[in-house]
Design an enzyme around this catalytic site. Structure first.
Site, PDB file in Angstrom:
ATOM      1  N   PRO A   2       0.954  -1.250  -0.117  1.00  0.00           N
ATOM      2  CG  PRO A   2      -0.761  -1.637   1.700  1.00  0.00           C
ATOM      3  CD  PRO A   2       0.535  -2.159   0.963  1.00  0.00           C
ATOM      4  CD  GLU A   3       1.495   3.259   4.608  1.00  0.00           C
ATOM      5  OE1 GLU A   3       2.287   4.311   5.102  1.00  0.00           O
ATOM      6  OE2 GLU A   3       1.304   2.385   5.597  1.00  0.00           O
ATOM      7  CE  LYS A  61      -1.056   5.921   0.722  1.00  0.00           C
ATOM      8  NZ  LYS A  61      -2.200   5.727   1.859  1.00  0.00           N
ATOM      9  NE  ARG A 269      -6.793   2.761   8.242  1.00  0.00           N
ATOM     10  CZ  ARG A 269      -6.421   3.060   7.187  1.00  0.00           C
ATOM     11  NH1 ARG A 269      -6.731   4.280   6.802  1.00  0.00           N
ATOM     12  NH2 ARG A 269      -5.744   2.417   6.222  1.00  0.00           N
TER      13      ARG A 269
END
Length: 292
Positions: A2-3, A61, A269
């Site tokens: 993801p990042e 991203k 989260r």
DNA sequence: CCTAGAACCTGCGAGC
DNA sequence: TGCTCGCAGGTTCTAG
């Protein structure tokens, strides 16, 4: 993966193994993987066929493969997406969504594999600077030489939000996700709930410096991978999980002061922080009115 | 206009 | 063993 650091690792792999090759055949195996392509899967495949792929690029991203003719294949990995360069003979992955084959005799193909289907590929026109038009709203990322530090600070001061929310806002600064936000905040000794409006110039400059430092450190070791979901185009994991100071370290000692690290539910989260090094802001109360 | 929260998916490990 | 729940590196749409 993801990042920013993980996506950059993938971009470099694409540049090495895919750029310069010409597409012969595209197979879309799951419609959700091309949902951002308005024409649908058949249109995606037809428009890609016969085109030569240029140098892989990235902003935050998002990554994209420019095509000859002025369009580009835009990709986002979402939470679980992978772009793999595999031998054509290799067995299909369980979550294989898109397959792209080439006209050369390297006998490798590009595969988009994605368990949770939050990611996807799509085809877009590009603006004069080469950016796919669909991501015009995505801010430059902190490793972009043209990122504007002063404008970022000004934007922080104007927002009525908290510092971690701002770090994750891709229209303010792109590429930062839950891991690197927590890491940068720990390094900067800032609590995630601190209002951005109270950040001084030196404080936001320091935070930005930590964002860059932690991302560069992660990039140097291939990014962060806790499991096989996060791999480069050859299926290899990065090693930065060993160097994390905050993310995933609930109940473990702070590497600065020894205090047990905490985890707080945050925006569906988690946020990890040191309760001693990163003091929460004063409880919210109404702003005092100017004395009359 | 701005901000906060839910929705979109699948799979895994913990606890009962 | 099998079920339920909580949790996961993200973005986007909606309600207020």
């Amino acid at each position: 993966m993801p990042e920013l650091p993980e996506v950059e690792v993938v971009r470099r792999g694409l540049e090495q193994w895919v750029s310069g090759r010409t597409v012969t055949c595209v197979e879309v195996l799951h419609p959700r993987a091309v949902r951002r392509h308005l024409g649908g899967g058949d249109d995606f495949a037809a428009r890609l066929r016969g085109h030569r792929i240029g140098t892989a690029r990235r902003r935050g991203k998002y990554l994209w493969l420019p095509l000859d003719g002025g369009s580009a294949v835009l990709g986002h990995l979402g939470m679980s997406g992978q772009l793999l360069v595999q031998p054509e003979a290799a067995a299909d992955e369980k979550h294989l969504r898109i397959r792209i084959r080439f006209d050369d005799d390297l006998e490798t193909e590009l595969r988009f594999v994605d368990q949770r289907t939050f990611g996807g590929l799509s085809l877009h026109d590009t603006t004069p600077d080469g950016l796919p038009d669909a991501i015009a709203h995505i801010a430059r990322d902190p490793l972009d030489p043209e990122f504007d530090d002063v404008a970022f600070h000004t934007a922080l001061r104007l927002r009525r939000t908290t510092v971690k929310r701002a770090l994750l806002d891709q229209s303010l600064i792109s590429g930062v996700g839950n891991i690197y936000a927590d890491e940068a905040l720990w390094r900067a000794r800032l609590h995630y709930d601190r209002p951005t409006a109270g950040l001084t110039r030196p404080r936001s400059a320091e935070l930005l410096g930590h964002v860059r430092d932690v991302m560069n450190a992660a990039l140097a070791v291939g990014g962060t991978s806790f499991d096989s979901l996060y791999v480069n185009v050859n299926g290899e994991s990065g090693y930065f999980d060993r160097s994390l100071d905050a993310y995933g370290r609930e109940d473990e000692p702070c590497r600065r002061c020894g205090t047990a690290m905490r985890r707080r539910p945050w925006m569906n989260r988690s946020s990890y922080f040191c309760p001693r090094c990163q003091r929460p802001p004063r409880p919210a109360r109404s702003l005092p009115r100017v004395a009359s």
